[in-house]
Design an enzyme around this catalytic site. Sequence first.
Site, PDB file in Angstrom:
ATOM      1  N   ILE A  87     -21.306  30.041 -16.532  1.00 14.09           N
ATOM      2  CA  ILE A  87     -20.459  29.124 -17.295  1.00 14.09           C
ATOM      3  C   ILE A  87     -20.147  27.907 -16.433  1.00 14.09           C
ATOM      4  CG2 ILE A  87     -18.291  28.942 -18.608  1.00 14.09           C
ATOM      5  CD1 ILE A  87     -17.961  31.985 -18.268  1.00 14.09           C
TER       6      ILE A  87
ATOM      7  N   GLU B 202     -26.716  36.574 -19.744  1.00 16.37           N
ATOM      8  CA  GLU B 202     -25.481  37.279 -20.110  1.00 16.37           C
ATOM      9  C   GLU B 202     -24.758  36.505 -21.213  1.00 16.37           C
ATOM     10  OE1 GLU B 202     -23.351  38.148 -16.640  1.00 16.37           O
ATOM     11  OE2 GLU B 202     -21.498  37.286 -17.406  1.00 16.37           O
TER      12      GLU B 202
HETATM   13  N1  COA Z   1     -11.871  27.720  -0.831  1.00 18.89           N
HETATM   14  C1  COA Z   1     -10.721  27.472  -1.525  1.00 18.89           C
HETATM   15  N2  COA Z   1     -10.667  27.327  -2.863  1.00 18.89           N
HETATM   16  C2  COA Z   1     -11.825  27.426  -3.523  1.00 18.89           C
HETATM   17  C3  COA Z   1     -13.054  27.663  -2.889  1.00 18.89           C
HETATM   18  C4  COA Z   1     -13.045  27.818  -1.499  1.00 18.89           C
HETATM   19  N3  COA Z   1     -14.163  28.055  -0.827  1.00 18.89           N
HETATM   20  N4  COA Z   1     -14.030  27.693  -3.819  1.00 18.89           N
HETATM   21  C5  COA Z   1     -13.448  27.504  -5.009  1.00 18.89           C
HETATM   22  N5  COA Z   1     -12.118  27.327  -4.835  1.00 18.89           N
HETATM   23  C6  COA Z   1     -11.128  27.090  -5.868  1.00 18.89           C
HETATM   24  C7  COA Z   1     -11.473  25.863  -6.687  1.00 18.89           C
HETATM   25  O1  COA Z   1     -11.015  24.674  -6.080  1.00 18.89           O
HETATM   26  C8  COA Z   1     -10.753  26.161  -7.974  1.00 18.89           C
HETATM   27  O2  COA Z   1      -9.376  25.942  -7.810  1.00 18.89           O
HETATM   28  P1  COA Z   1      -8.494  25.238  -8.946  1.00 18.89           P
HETATM   29  O3  COA Z   1      -8.574  26.214 -10.104  1.00 18.89           O
HETATM   30  O4  COA Z   1      -7.149  25.136  -8.308  1.00 18.89           O
HETATM   31  O5  COA Z   1      -9.174  23.942  -9.223  1.00 18.89           O
HETATM   32  C9  COA Z   1     -10.939  27.672  -8.118  1.00 18.89           C
HETATM   33  O6  COA Z   1     -11.172  28.169  -6.779  1.00 18.89           O
HETATM   34  C10 COA Z   1     -12.128  28.040  -9.000  1.00 18.89           C
HETATM   35  O7  COA Z   1     -13.278  27.414  -8.475  1.00 18.89           O
HETATM   36  P2  COA Z   1     -14.309  26.660  -9.401  1.00 18.89           P
HETATM   37  O8  COA Z   1     -15.386  26.158  -8.526  1.00 18.89           O
HETATM   38  O9  COA Z   1     -13.606  25.700 -10.312  1.00 18.89           O
HETATM   39  O10 COA Z   1     -14.783  27.893 -10.229  1.00 18.89           O
HETATM   40  P3  COA Z   1     -15.598  27.993 -11.544  1.00 18.89           P
HETATM   41  O11 COA Z   1     -14.694  28.079 -12.695  1.00 18.89           O
HETATM   42  O12 COA Z   1     -16.720  27.004 -11.559  1.00 18.89           O
HETATM   43  O13 COA Z   1     -16.202  29.447 -11.322  1.00 18.89           O
HETATM   44  C11 COA Z   1     -16.836  31.250  -9.895  1.00 18.89           C
HETATM   45  C12 COA Z   1     -16.886  29.745 -10.157  1.00 18.89           C
HETATM   46  C13 COA Z   1     -17.556  31.561  -8.644  1.00 18.89           C
HETATM   47  C14 COA Z   1     -15.422  31.716  -9.776  1.00 18.89           C
HETATM   48  C15 COA Z   1     -17.545  31.900 -11.059  1.00 18.89           C
HETATM   49  O14 COA Z   1     -18.858  31.430 -11.031  1.00 18.89           O
HETATM   50  C16 COA Z   1     -17.555  33.405 -11.015  1.00 18.89           C
HETATM   51  O15 COA Z   1     -16.591  34.022 -11.380  1.00 18.89           O
HETATM   52  N6  COA Z   1     -18.696  34.016 -10.610  1.00 18.89           N
HETATM   53  C17 COA Z   1     -18.886  35.444 -10.648  1.00 18.89           C
HETATM   54  C18 COA Z   1     -19.334  35.873 -11.999  1.00 18.89           C
HETATM   55  C19 COA Z   1     -20.703  35.375 -12.345  1.00 18.89           C
HETATM   56  O16 COA Z   1     -21.365  34.708 -11.592  1.00 18.89           O
HETATM   57  N7  COA Z   1     -21.171  35.704 -13.548  1.00 18.89           N
HETATM   58  C20 COA Z   1     -22.506  35.354 -13.948  1.00 18.89           C
HETATM   59  C21 COA Z   1     -22.659  34.570 -15.160  1.00 18.89           C
HETATM   60  S1  COA Z   1     -21.304  34.262 -16.216  1.00 18.89           S
END
Ligand code: COA
Length: 433
Positions: free
Chosen positions: A215, A237
Amino acid sequence: MEWKEIYKKRLTTAGEAVKLIKSGNRVVIGHAAGEPSHLVDAMAENAKAYENVEIMHMLPMGTSSYCAPGMEGHFRHNALFLGGSTREACAEGRADIVPVFFHKIPLLLQTKCRPDAAMVSVSPPDAHGYCSLGVSVDYTLEAVKQAETVICQVNRHMPRTHGSSYVHVSEMRCIVEHDAPLKELARPKISDVEKEIGKHCASLVNDGDCLQLGIGAIPDAALSFMTGKRDLGIHSEMFSDGVVDLAEAGVITNRMKTLHNGKMIANFLIGTQRLYDFVNDNPGVAMYPADYVNNPLVIAQNDNLVSINSCVQVDLMGQVVSASVGHNQLSGVGGQVDFVRGAQLSRGGRSIIAMPSTAKGRVSKIVSVIDEGAAVTTSRYDVQYIVTEYGIANLSGVNLRERAILLIKLAHPDFRPELIGFFEKKFKCKYKG
Ligand code: COA
């Protein structure tokens, strides 16, 4: 009894239906755009009638009021994945999370976590009495099969999807009619950094490949650079509006797929109303449960399967953290590892983990050591391509010293000196990037 008779007999209000839930029950609820919000709200309003009702689901898109402060003792959320409204409850000790691969959730519902009740959203019945689980078949189909009490919110906004998405009226204990538009996920704004990442991801995709996408902005950015490709397929998925763009443009044809030729396969869908209209009664889209769609051995039956997912951190060994920031649980493994493995088992397949090199513009996502409390999602044994706006690294078959060199090149330049310092200390050699 004819199904229309059954339907009439079992038709009730949400308030009456949730009285069938008893203290100590485990209730499995449909998630994402398939969340039966009307039933969930009625259950939360009836909180005082319950003690220790366990609530299980994946991605919340509603308010999740059953895990708000004050609900302790009435409900306990045992999450299979976290989202905006459940993260805080988990951080504050009012909810728990079960580490489980998405493809194993249906099995979990058959065995250790059999539900007493299932609450799901469905479309109105067809001429034969079958309702469709529409945009969420993933684990909901299994929850319906396993639960003694199946409560369905019949919503005329729920698309009828093809595949294994059907529940017969006779399988429902209670039917509650409530029409409400499905929750939408707005199309993400794509930053310049995400565009660069998307371009790199798209460069790894060939004509005829079959795609899995997560997503958010990165998958959408990647798709936006695939408009010149031909005959792409989908076995994912989930998918969202970006896929609709390419399907309508004739880029996604599913013509080269070696499994379910001609059809897009998914287990759940989230996007805008345009997506929900696109999948409605569309024989080119088939929805199946997660134990099928996400099973790495099924994924692998698609030749040239390319998976594109995102993460939070990657360390210099290639360990990928996706579901937590330090001790803070963000989400869950979802289908990431299912697809990382399935893609690499697929003939000609590739698995990509793509992320911006920094978070919040000031923290490096490429690190020498993962944060304390963080859990590895994709291990250094499973990882293959890592992509940031600075380029692409293929870590497969690459030793730890060379991996570190490749990954430092993908880090933001501001953070490279620190990573190089770590590298030289660890590998007792000069960094020659
Ligand atoms: N250190 C500190 N904060 C971090 C960080 C890091 N290394 N990496 C991300 N963050 C923070 C972001 O700044 C963001 O914060 P905010 O909400 O205050 O803005 C939050 O964590 C979420 O990060 P973001 O990059 O916006 O996440 P996303 O919504 O694009 O989702 C995952 C990324 C990794 C969380 C998501 O891909 C996931 O859950 N993956 C596992 C499940 C998966 O891959 N499923 C497969 C298909 S659906």
